[in-house]
Write an enzyme that holds these catalytic residues in place. Structure first.
Site, PDB file in Angstrom:
ATOM      1  N   TYR A 143       0.827  -1.211   0.000  1.00 54.07           N
ATOM      2  CA  TYR A 143       0.000   0.000   0.000  1.00 54.07           C
ATOM      3  C   TYR A 143       0.865   1.266   0.000  1.00 54.07           C
ATOM      4  O   TYR A 143       0.403   2.332  -0.376  1.00 54.07           O
ATOM      5  CB  TYR A 143      -0.942   0.036   1.216  1.00 54.07           C
ATOM      6  CG  TYR A 143      -2.026  -1.020   1.233  1.00 54.07           C
ATOM      7  CD1 TYR A 143      -2.258  -1.832   0.132  1.00 54.07           C
ATOM      8  CD2 TYR A 143      -2.832  -1.197   2.350  1.00 54.07           C
ATOM      9  CE1 TYR A 143      -3.249  -2.799   0.148  1.00 54.07           C
ATOM     10  CE2 TYR A 143      -3.833  -2.160   2.370  1.00 54.07           C
ATOM     11  CZ  TYR A 143      -4.025  -2.966   1.266  1.00 54.07           C
ATOM     12  OH  TYR A 143      -5.018  -3.911   1.288  1.00 54.07           O
ATOM     13  N   LYS A 192       3.505 -15.286   2.608  1.00 57.96           N
ATOM     14  CA  LYS A 192       3.456 -16.047   1.352  1.00 57.96           C
ATOM     15  C   LYS A 192       4.913 -16.332   0.982  1.00 57.96           C
ATOM     16  O   LYS A 192       5.408 -15.962  -0.083  1.00 57.96           O
ATOM     17  CB  LYS A 192       2.706 -15.227   0.282  1.00 57.96           C
ATOM     18  CG  LYS A 192       2.393 -15.973  -0.987  1.00 57.96           C
ATOM     19  CD  LYS A 192       1.293 -17.005  -0.846  1.00 57.96           C
ATOM     20  CE  LYS A 192       1.104 -17.762  -2.156  1.00 57.96           C
ATOM     21  NZ  LYS A 192       0.191 -18.904  -2.060  1.00 57.96           N
ATOM     22  N   ASP A 224      -2.924 -18.028   1.797  1.00 62.83           N
ATOM     23  CA  ASP A 224      -4.082 -18.663   1.141  1.00 62.83           C
ATOM     24  C   ASP A 224      -4.656 -19.750   2.049  1.00 62.83           C
ATOM     25  O   ASP A 224      -5.873 -19.875   2.233  1.00 62.83           O
ATOM     26  CB  ASP A 224      -3.723 -19.193  -0.257  1.00 62.83           C
ATOM     27  CG  ASP A 224      -2.379 -19.923  -0.315  1.00 62.83           C
ATOM     28  OD1 ASP A 224      -1.666 -19.962   0.703  1.00 62.83           O
ATOM     29  OD2 ASP A 224      -2.044 -20.460  -1.391  1.00 62.83           O
ATOM     30  N   ASP A 248      -5.330  -6.705   6.048  1.00 62.72           N
ATOM     31  CA  ASP A 248      -6.531  -5.987   5.604  1.00 62.72           C
ATOM     32  C   ASP A 248      -7.582  -7.009   5.143  1.00 62.72           C
ATOM     33  O   ASP A 248      -8.750  -6.977   5.555  1.00 62.72           O
ATOM     34  CB  ASP A 248      -6.123  -5.044   4.453  1.00 62.72           C
ATOM     35  CG  ASP A 248      -7.227  -4.096   4.044  1.00 62.72           C
ATOM     36  OD1 ASP A 248      -8.257  -4.031   4.725  1.00 62.72           O
ATOM     37  OD2 ASP A 248      -7.045  -3.406   3.008  1.00 62.72           O
ATOM     38  N   ASP A 252     -11.195  -8.561   7.295  1.00 64.17           N
ATOM     39  CA  ASP A 252     -12.570  -8.496   6.773  1.00 64.17           C
ATOM     40  C   ASP A 252     -13.182  -9.902   6.755  1.00 64.17           C
ATOM     41  O   ASP A 252     -14.360 -10.083   7.053  1.00 64.17           O
ATOM     42  CB  ASP A 252     -12.604  -7.918   5.350  1.00 64.17           C
ATOM     43  CG  ASP A 252     -12.821  -6.404   5.326  1.00 64.17           C
ATOM     44  OD1 ASP A 252     -12.292  -5.717   6.222  1.00 64.17           O
ATOM     45  OD2 ASP A 252     -13.512  -5.902   4.410  1.00 64.17           O
TER      46      ASP A 252
HETATM   47  C1  LIG Z   1      -7.322   2.416   2.344  1.00 67.73           C
HETATM   48  C2  LIG Z   1      -7.490   0.994   2.814  1.00 67.73           C
HETATM   49  C3  LIG Z   1      -6.183   0.380   3.111  1.00 67.73           C
HETATM   50  C4  LIG Z   1      -8.426   0.981   3.970  1.00 67.73           C
HETATM   51  C5  LIG Z   1      -8.777  -0.378   4.473  1.00 67.73           C
HETATM   52  O1  LIG Z   1      -9.397  -1.179   3.818  1.00 67.73           O
HETATM   53  C6  LIG Z   1      -8.399  -0.718   5.837  1.00 67.73           C
HETATM   54  O2  LIG Z   1      -7.536  -0.104   6.426  1.00 67.73           O
HETATM   55  O3  LIG Z   1      -8.972  -1.697   6.341  1.00 67.73           O
HETATM   56 MG   LIG Z   2      -9.946  -2.946   4.920  1.00 64.40          MG
END
Ligand SMILES: CC(C)CC(=O)C(=O)O
Ligand SMILES: [Mg+2]
Ligand SMILES: NC(=O)C1=CN([C@@H]2O[C@H](COP(=O)(O)OP(=O)(O)OC[C@H]3O[C@@H](n4cnc5c(N)ncnc54)[C@H](O)[C@@H]3O)[C@@H](O)[C@H]2O)C=CC1
Length: 359
Positions: A143, A192, A224, A248, A252
């Site tokens: 990122y 990985k 994975d 990240d 989620d």
């Molecule tokens: C801009 C992204 C890296 C934001 C994101 O998805 C997060 O930090 O969870």
């Molecule tokens: Mg995120």
């Protein structure tokens, strides 16, 4: 005299301001109950800051954060800014604030509430006992690497680079070992390393540091496989440490063990006690402005702020207990409701949590 703590409040875009609004109500109630004192200073951040100030992270917003003891953040982004240049994207502001404040460690707990097992797509026998933390490296990796376009043999090419140095890996890995030591002493380092050079370095550093924490049982898991094992045996994980992008994505995924991304809180920390607290979710443009978002992730982020930045353990537990009691009583926002017709809105959920707070 009560010690006044300065809180920088960055609501951001979409559902950000509404979930932050409920979190502030919770903070105000804890001021009354526990004799705490906060001074809130609001700043423009993300898309709204682009519209009003021409940049996602105005200097005055950074100044507000730098003179604060902690930052409470909603979320940024939305379709309005999706086609903007990199400098004028809300997400660039988010990466920028993390870097500028030195917040290299992002702690994302995923705790399954028993009463919410019906909100998850996984079976209760798989979810039983799941209580894990993703420790995500936050200021390095792909990122933050150089990115550019160039002309190639087959037309335009895009390049994103992923860079990690030894000290960046060391500091996050040490923090994860220390967190694991205070919990059930199991650490999964996710990489990985069968393909990526950054992951090979990551694994070398983890293996070099591991003997300093002989009481922690370490496993290396390829990312994975980890994504799969999170759904197959989530309760076998305790602390997961990983690089920025993997963390990240995996967090989620871990959100769905709890029933919804609207449940996942986070703390972003650096070397000291200063921290930035935000829900894991984004600005949810699909439901923004409808008053139906789940404020629990942001409210639980306040509990993390109390615990990790201020050492207000009693008030932190009171918030967690209030959330649990409201959920146990059957109250749900739409994202975690089985019967959507009975779902509460954002404010109604916030009000119930405030009402359930007690000393
Ligand atoms: C801009 C992204 C890296 C934001 C994101 O998805 C997060 O930090 O969870
Ligand atoms: Mg995120
Ligand atoms: N920390 C931040 O500010 C983040 C910002 N983003 C940005 O947010 C925007 C939207 O991204 P998405 O990929 O849609 O991710 P998102 O997390 O905003 O939404 C994903 C899905 O989850 C739902 N959801 C999220 N939070 C919820 C809540 N509190 N209550 C109920 N439902 C909730 C949304 O309605 C949507 O269906 C993008 O511009 C993205 O870049 C994304 C992630 C983190």
């Amino acid at each position: 005299m009560t010690d006044v703590k300065k809180i920088a409040v960055l609501g951001g875009d979409g559902i950000g301001p509404e979930v932050v609004g409920e979190a502030i109500k919770v903070m105000k109630k804890t001021e009354e109950l526990f004799g705490l004192k906060f001074e809130f200073e609001h700043g423009l951040f993300g898309g709204i800051a682009i519209d009003e100030k021409g940049t996602p992270l105005p200097q005055e917003t950074l100044d507000i954060c730098q003179r604060a003891d902690a930052v409470l953040l909603g979320a940024v982004g939305g379709p309005k800014w999706d086609n903007n240049s990199k400098e004028l994207r809300p997400e660039t502001g988010l990466l920028g604030i993390r870097k500028a404040l030195g917040l290299f460690s992002n702690i994302r707990p995923a705790t399954v509430f028993d009463c919410l097992m019906d909100a998850s797509t996984l079976k209760p026998e798989v979810l039983e006992g799941t209580d894990l933390i993703v420790v995500r490296e936050l200021t390095g990796g792909i990122y933050f690497g150089e990115k550019f376009r160039r002309d190639g043999e087959h037309g335009q090419e895009a390049v994103d680079t992923c860079v990690y140095n030894v000290s960046e890996v060391e500091r996050i890995v040490r923090q994860a070992f220390e967190i694991a030591q205070k919990r059930s002493k199991r650490l999964a380092s996710v990489d990985k390393a069968n393909v990526l050079e950054t992951s090979r370095l990551w694994r070398e550093v983890v293996n070099r540091i591991a003997p300093e924490y002989p009481d922690v049982e370490l496993e290396h898991v390829l990312v994975d496989n980890c994504a799969m094992q999170l759904l197959r045996r989530p309760s076998s994980f305790d602390v997961i440490v990983t690089e920025n992008m993997f963390g990240d994505i995996l967090s989620d995924e871990a959100a769905m063990l709890t029933g919804s991304i609207g449940m996942l809180s986070s703390a972003s920390l650096g070397e000291g006690s200063f921290g930035l607290y935000e829900p894991v979710h984004g600005s949810a443009p699909d439901i923004a402005g409808q008053g139906i978002s789940n404020p629990i992730a942001t409210i639980l982020s306040v509990a993390l702020m109390y615990r990790l930045t201020f050492g207000y353990e009693e008030a932190a537990q009171a918030i967690e207990n209030a959330v649990k009691s409201v959920l146990d009583a059957g109250h749900r926002t739409g994202d975690i409701a089985v019967d959507k017709s009975k779902a509460l809105g954002t404010e109604a959920m916030g009000e119930r949590i405030v009402a359930a707070l007690s000393k």
